[in-house]
Enzyme design. Structure first.
Site, PDB file in Angstrom:
ATOM      1  N   ASP A  30     -43.859 -10.053  32.519  1.00  0.00           N
ATOM      2  CA  ASP A  30     -42.444 -10.300  32.290  1.00  0.00           C
ATOM      3  C   ASP A  30     -42.076 -11.713  32.752  1.00  0.00           C
ATOM      4  OD1 ASP A  30     -39.770 -10.017  31.739  1.00  0.00           O
ATOM      5  OD2 ASP A  30     -39.356  -8.529  33.283  1.00  0.00           O
ATOM      6  N   THR A  31     -42.278 -11.964  34.038  1.00  0.00           N
ATOM      7  CA  THR A  31     -41.885 -13.261  34.604  1.00  0.00           C
ATOM      8  C   THR A  31     -42.497 -14.438  33.830  1.00  0.00           C
ATOM      9  OG1 THR A  31     -41.758 -12.177  36.746  1.00  0.00           O
ATOM     10  CG2 THR A  31     -41.813 -14.581  36.755  1.00  0.00           C
ATOM     11  N   ASP A  41     -40.845   5.969  37.804  1.00  0.00           N
ATOM     12  CA  ASP A  41     -41.192   5.286  39.043  1.00  0.00           C
ATOM     13  C   ASP A  41     -40.584   6.033  40.235  1.00  0.00           C
ATOM     14  OD1 ASP A  41     -41.476   3.696  41.241  1.00  0.00           O
ATOM     15  OD2 ASP A  41     -40.567   1.898  40.360  1.00  0.00           O
ATOM     16  N   HIS A  77     -49.089  -3.891  37.635  1.00  0.00           N
ATOM     17  CA  HIS A  77     -47.710  -4.407  37.681  1.00  0.00           C
ATOM     18  C   HIS A  77     -47.686  -5.666  38.525  1.00  0.00           C
ATOM     19  CE1 HIS A  77     -45.013  -0.973  36.335  1.00  0.00           C
ATOM     20  NE2 HIS A  77     -46.229  -0.476  36.208  1.00  0.00           N
ATOM     21  N   GLY A  78     -46.686  -6.507  38.297  1.00  0.00           N
ATOM     22  CA  GLY A  78     -46.503  -7.667  39.171  1.00  0.00           C
ATOM     23  C   GLY A  78     -47.681  -8.611  39.121  1.00  0.00           C
ATOM     24  N   GLY A  79     -48.221  -8.837  37.937  1.00  0.00           N
ATOM     25  CA  GLY A  79     -49.416  -9.673  37.828  1.00  0.00           C
ATOM     26  C   GLY A  79     -49.120 -11.155  37.612  1.00  0.00           C
ATOM     27  N   SER A  80     -47.838 -11.497  37.391  1.00  0.00           N
ATOM     28  CA  SER A  80     -47.509 -12.905  37.146  1.00  0.00           C
ATOM     29  C   SER A  80     -47.975 -13.742  38.321  1.00  0.00           C
ATOM     30  CB  SER A  80     -46.002 -13.079  36.962  1.00  0.00           C
ATOM     31  OG  SER A  80     -45.592 -12.492  35.752  1.00  0.00           O
ATOM     32  N   GLU A 125     -37.631  -7.072  40.860  1.00  0.00           N
ATOM     33  CA  GLU A 125     -37.518  -6.747  39.448  1.00  0.00           C
ATOM     34  C   GLU A 125     -36.335  -5.816  39.445  1.00  0.00           C
ATOM     35  OE1 GLU A 125     -40.827  -5.854  36.265  1.00  0.00           O
ATOM     36  OE2 GLU A 125     -40.290  -4.026  37.289  1.00  0.00           O
ATOM     37  N   HIS A 180     -43.759  -8.054  42.162  1.00  0.00           N
ATOM     38  CA  HIS A 180     -42.980  -8.462  40.992  1.00  0.00           C
ATOM     39  C   HIS A 180     -42.430  -9.869  41.225  1.00  0.00           C
ATOM     40  CE1 HIS A 180     -42.370  -3.974  40.208  1.00  0.00           C
ATOM     41  NE2 HIS A 180     -43.010  -4.445  39.150  1.00  0.00           N
ATOM     42  N   GLY A 181     -42.156 -10.552  40.128  1.00  0.00           N
ATOM     43  CA  GLY A 181     -41.645 -11.915  40.270  1.00  0.00           C
ATOM     44  C   GLY A 181     -42.824 -12.859  40.449  1.00  0.00           C
ATOM     45  N   ASN A 220     -48.669  -5.439  32.913  1.00  0.00           N
ATOM     46  CA  ASN A 220     -47.280  -5.777  32.616  1.00  0.00           C
ATOM     47  C   ASN A 220     -47.042  -7.274  32.810  1.00  0.00           C
ATOM     48  OD1 ASN A 220     -47.020  -3.050  32.375  1.00  0.00           O
ATOM     49  ND2 ASN A 220     -45.508  -2.797  33.993  1.00  0.00           N
ATOM     50  N   ASP A 269     -40.255   0.741  30.809  1.00  0.00           N
ATOM     51  CA  ASP A 269     -40.720   0.300  32.127  1.00  0.00           C
ATOM     52  C   ASP A 269     -39.953   1.073  33.217  1.00  0.00           C
ATOM     53  OD1 ASP A 269     -42.238  -1.294  33.766  1.00  0.00           O
ATOM     54  OD2 ASP A 269     -41.117  -3.132  33.429  1.00  0.00           O
ATOM     55  N   HIS A 270     -40.248   0.743  34.464  1.00  0.00           N
ATOM     56  CA  HIS A 270     -39.643   1.388  35.659  1.00  0.00           C
ATOM     57  C   HIS A 270     -38.362   2.185  35.420  1.00  0.00           C
ATOM     58  CE1 HIS A 270     -42.158  -0.596  38.665  1.00  0.00           C
ATOM     59  NE2 HIS A 270     -42.184  -1.596  37.796  1.00  0.00           N
TER      60      HIS A 270
HETATM   61 ZN   LIG Z   1     -43.465  -3.076  37.534  1.00  0.00          ZN
END
Ligand SMILES: [Zn+2]
Length: 344
Positions: A275-276, A131, A251-254, A169, A214-215, A273, A95-96
């Site tokens: 993560d959160t 990135d 990215h940042g889809g949470s 992130e 993100h988050g 992606n 990732d990044h």
């Molecule tokens: Zn990302």
């Protein structure tokens, strides 16, 4: 199945773009979380992507070692060893990676793959992300072009980012990003294509930004504009033809709604992606365990606690199962359920 090779990974990406679905790309930081992803994907009959961030790599290497590349290698080697116990394909990704850590993260990982290839062994990672979104687009692409050449030589896919994903992130995007930069313009996407397509036959993915962060935030905080992706793709097709359409990464889809996620699938998003949301899924049953079994996990009032409650395997097993369930939910959302290329 073993980890996907280059050809299989490219076929995975092609099939996703053609059929309007995307692969869950889940961040992992340990053996337990990697195993959770494999289980979730296998139970969904979905191929997918396991990815390691710079912080995740540093964590996995051990707190006193803090070597991001070493930790990423350890996780990747674990996945290479266990993946063939699962009837799906998995790809490994990093990732990044900002410009200032290329020499401590992505470059040593590509070197590791070069060593493996020279010894006749399979690649370590299928793809890496560079990135350069904190740089000007020109500086970003000046680094990305030679990196893509090196990746292409080694059958590695490169992911680049144009625009800035908001939010938090470790080390990625966020603070100070102006509102306009949260939305990639069609001109940016045309420029990315113009520069990267000079590397003939190379495969790359593009993280374009359309208000994603993100988050995770309370509903209403995030204004996603998936139409940004549509506009960019239309501009690409007009300028360079249908084959020039991007393979996009979300990215940042949470915290995004299902409608928003599904809309992006129509515009060429092939990797999302996560993560959160999987972090929360992992921690939730641990919190439950600790609160319910307070006097078992702790030695209260001169008592000795309960080994069956404080053995880390007891609650990590619950965490692993819960994270695997969240991976299955992601596969549903992204319509990747049942799409595995693996044939028993
Ligand atoms: Zn990302």
């Amino acid at each position: 199945m073993p980890v996907a090779n280059y050809k299989t990974y490219c076929t995975m990406l092609d099939r996703a773009r053609e059929n309007h679905f995307a692969y869950p790309a889940i961040n992992v930081t340990s053996l337990v979380t990697a195993n959770a992803v494999l289980q979730g994907l296998a139970e969904s009959r979905s191929d997918g992507i396991i990815q390691v961030s710079t912080g995740g790599g540093a964590f996995a290497s051990g707190y006193s070692v803090k070597d991001m590349a070493l930790g990423a290698i350890s996780i990747a080697e674990h996945v290479h060893r266990v993946a063939d116990r699962y009837s799906i394909y998995v790809a490994l990704h990093t990732d990044h990676c900002q410009a200032d850590v290329l020499d401590t993260y992505v470059n040593p990982l590509i070197e590791e793959t070069e060593r493996r290839r020279a010894a006749g062994k399979p690649n370590l990672f299928n793809s890496h992300m560079f990135d350069g979104s904190a740089l000007s687009l020109k500086e970003n692409l000046d680094i990305a072009v030679p990196l893509l050449e090196r990746c292409h030589k080694n059958e590695i896919v490169l992911e680049v980012e144009c625009g800035v994903v908001g939010g938090e992130e470790e080390g990625a995007g966020g603070e100070g990003a102006s509102t306009e930069k949260l939305y990639t313009t069609p001109e940016d996407m045309l420029e990315v294509a113009r520069r990267l397509n000079t590397v003939k036959g190379a495969r790359y993915l593009v993280a374009a930004t359309f208000g994603n962060v993100h988050g995770v935030y309370k509903p209403g905080h995030v204004k996603l504009k998936p139409s940004i992706l549509k506009d960019g793709q239309e501009a690409l097709e007009k300028a360079y033809g249908k084959d020039a359409l991007f393979y996009l990464v979300f990215h940042g889809g949470s915290g995004s709604s299902l409608d928003e996620i599904r809309e992006t699938l129509g515009y060429g998003v092939v990797k999302m992606n996560i993560d959160t949301d999987t972090q929360y899924a992992f921690t939730r049953p641990i919190a439950d365990h600790m609160l319910k079994h307070y006097d078992g996990v702790l030695k209260v009032d001169g008592e000795v606690g309960n080994k069956k409650m404080y053995d880390p395997r007891v609650y990590l097993k619950l965490a692993e199962a819960s994270m695997a369930e969240r991976v299955k939910e992601a596969a549903e959302d992204l319509r990747s359920v049942g799409t595995t290329l693996f044939k028993a």
